[in-house]
Design an enzyme around this catalytic site. Sequence first.
Site, PDB file in Angstrom:
ATOM      1  N   ASP A 163      -2.231  -1.633  10.151  1.00  0.00           N
ATOM      2  CA  ASP A 163      -2.440  -1.603   8.692  1.00  0.00           C
ATOM      3  C   ASP A 163      -3.128  -2.861   8.157  1.00  0.00           C
ATOM      4  O   ASP A 163      -3.495  -2.906   6.990  1.00  0.00           O
ATOM      5  CB  ASP A 163      -1.080  -1.470   7.967  1.00  0.00           C
ATOM      6  CG  ASP A 163      -0.486  -0.073   8.105  1.00  0.00           C
ATOM      7  OD1 ASP A 163      -1.253   0.885   8.348  1.00  0.00           O
ATOM      8  OD2 ASP A 163       0.745   0.057   7.962  1.00  0.00           O
ATOM      9  N   LYS A 196       0.846  -1.209   0.000  1.00  0.00           N
ATOM     10  CA  LYS A 196       0.000   0.000   0.000  1.00  0.00           C
ATOM     11  C   LYS A 196       0.877   1.252   0.000  1.00  0.00           C
ATOM     12  O   LYS A 196       2.040   1.234   0.425  1.00  0.00           O
ATOM     13  CB  LYS A 196      -0.969   0.035   1.182  1.00  0.00           C
ATOM     14  CG  LYS A 196      -0.323   0.094   2.580  1.00  0.00           C
ATOM     15  CD  LYS A 196       0.102   1.494   3.041  1.00  0.00           C
ATOM     16  CE  LYS A 196       0.789   1.456   4.410  1.00  0.00           C
ATOM     17  NZ  LYS A 196       1.585   2.628   4.721  1.00  0.00           N
TER      18      LYS A 196
HETATM   19  O1  C5P Z   1       0.105  -1.354  14.707  1.00  0.00           O
HETATM   20  P1  C5P Z   1       1.540  -1.511  14.365  1.00  0.00           P
HETATM   21  O2  C5P Z   1       2.205  -2.602  15.170  1.00  0.00           O
HETATM   22  O3  C5P Z   1       1.790  -1.670  12.909  1.00  0.00           O
HETATM   23  O4  C5P Z   1       2.250  -0.144  14.762  1.00  0.00           O
HETATM   24  C1  C5P Z   1       3.636  -0.015  14.927  1.00  0.00           C
HETATM   25  C2  C5P Z   1       3.890   1.097  15.896  1.00  0.00           C
HETATM   26  O5  C5P Z   1       3.552   2.355  15.314  1.00  0.00           O
HETATM   27  C3  C5P Z   1       3.078   1.014  17.164  1.00  0.00           C
HETATM   28  O6  C5P Z   1       3.767   0.281  18.140  1.00  0.00           O
HETATM   29  C4  C5P Z   1       2.913   2.446  17.574  1.00  0.00           C
HETATM   30  O7  C5P Z   1       4.068   2.868  18.283  1.00  0.00           O
HETATM   31  C5  C5P Z   1       2.904   3.197  16.252  1.00  0.00           C
HETATM   32  N1  C5P Z   1       1.539   3.507  15.785  1.00  0.00           N
HETATM   33  C6  C5P Z   1       0.842   4.530  16.404  1.00  0.00           C
HETATM   34  N2  C5P Z   1      -0.424   4.809  15.978  1.00  0.00           N
HETATM   35  C7  C5P Z   1      -0.988   4.139  14.965  1.00  0.00           C
HETATM   36  C8  C5P Z   1      -0.272   3.111  14.316  1.00  0.00           C
HETATM   37  C9  C5P Z   1       0.996   2.818  14.751  1.00  0.00           C
HETATM   38  O8  C5P Z   1       1.316   5.176  17.339  1.00  0.00           O
HETATM   39  N3  C5P Z   1      -2.231   4.436  14.558  1.00  0.00           N
END
Ligand code: C5P
Length: 297
Positions: free
Chosen positions: A141, A18
């Site tokens: 995501d 994406k």
């Molecule tokens: O959800 P994911 O594990 O992909 O996100 C990676 C990191 O990015 C999270 O640990 C968080 O620190 C940050 N993040 C965030 N807010 C979001 C998505 C991700 O703070 N909406």
Amino acid sequence: MDFTLTSDEPKVIRAYAKINLSLEVLGRRPDGYHSLVSVMQEISLADEILICPAAGVDVVADDPLVGTSDNLAGAAARLLMRASREVRGARISLHKHIPVAAGLAGGSADAAATLVSLNRISRAGLPVRRLLTLAARLGSDVPFFLYGGTCLVLGRGEHVVPLPAPAPVWYALSNPGIPVSTARVFMELPRCEWSNGRATESIADDVRQGKVRLGPNDLQTTLFRLYPAARHCFDRQVALAPGRTSVTGSGPTVYSACSSMHEAHDIAAQMRDAGYWADVARSVNPRPGENPCRSGS
Ligand code: C5P
């Protein structure tokens, strides 16, 4: 992603990457995540995944940057095992084309493809709503890829509003070949970089009219501060395609919306000559039967 499976034969699944056509951060949530408003677009750059039902979960990958013990596709299989007795495990082979930790959500795409495909192959029959809950637990995501195509994404990433397919676009992609920590970029993001989401809502309105326009990326300034190589890459590509170049996600991948496939290849070749990783991709539209959250699937 292409989830088509017509028999019990193991099949190569394509998990598409994406880009964020627009990404605004509204603020920090009590759980430490950030509230986002983003328009996300699936693109044809894809990993190839072979999934075979097996006892237990085993992941192999042809990219040394991909962790196999903590892999998100493996986590998806384990989550599905806990959710359904029909799922006893899987052997997952990842042939990576999507650069790792590059803002293209390759790990999330692989996880979503594993979730949906293993649910089908194992005849677990979990309904879409349950798959969406599992997807949100895997990562911010992941839910988007159950819809695919072009979507307005809200909340932490778990609220996905499908948009109609806009006119097809070719993109030139490049990055400096360094992995970026999304967590670090979010952690270092100052309040003054937050915004109100209106620019992204307007991008979504344009998509509803069939038009593609690039919006802001609130993570860009912080990315450039923490990873100067990302700025150098961006500066180089923006000079080739001014006014239509942006950063995807927390970076460092840069993309330009191009007027033709030829122009996309031309920009990618110039970025490659300058020492960057570069590729081209076109926008992907969801197809009935492939993306489980789209009507007709
Ligand atoms: O959800 P994911 O594990 O992909 O996100 C990676 C990191 O990015 C999270 O640990 C968080 O620190 C940050 N993040 C965030 N807010 C979001 C998505 C991700 O703070 N909406």
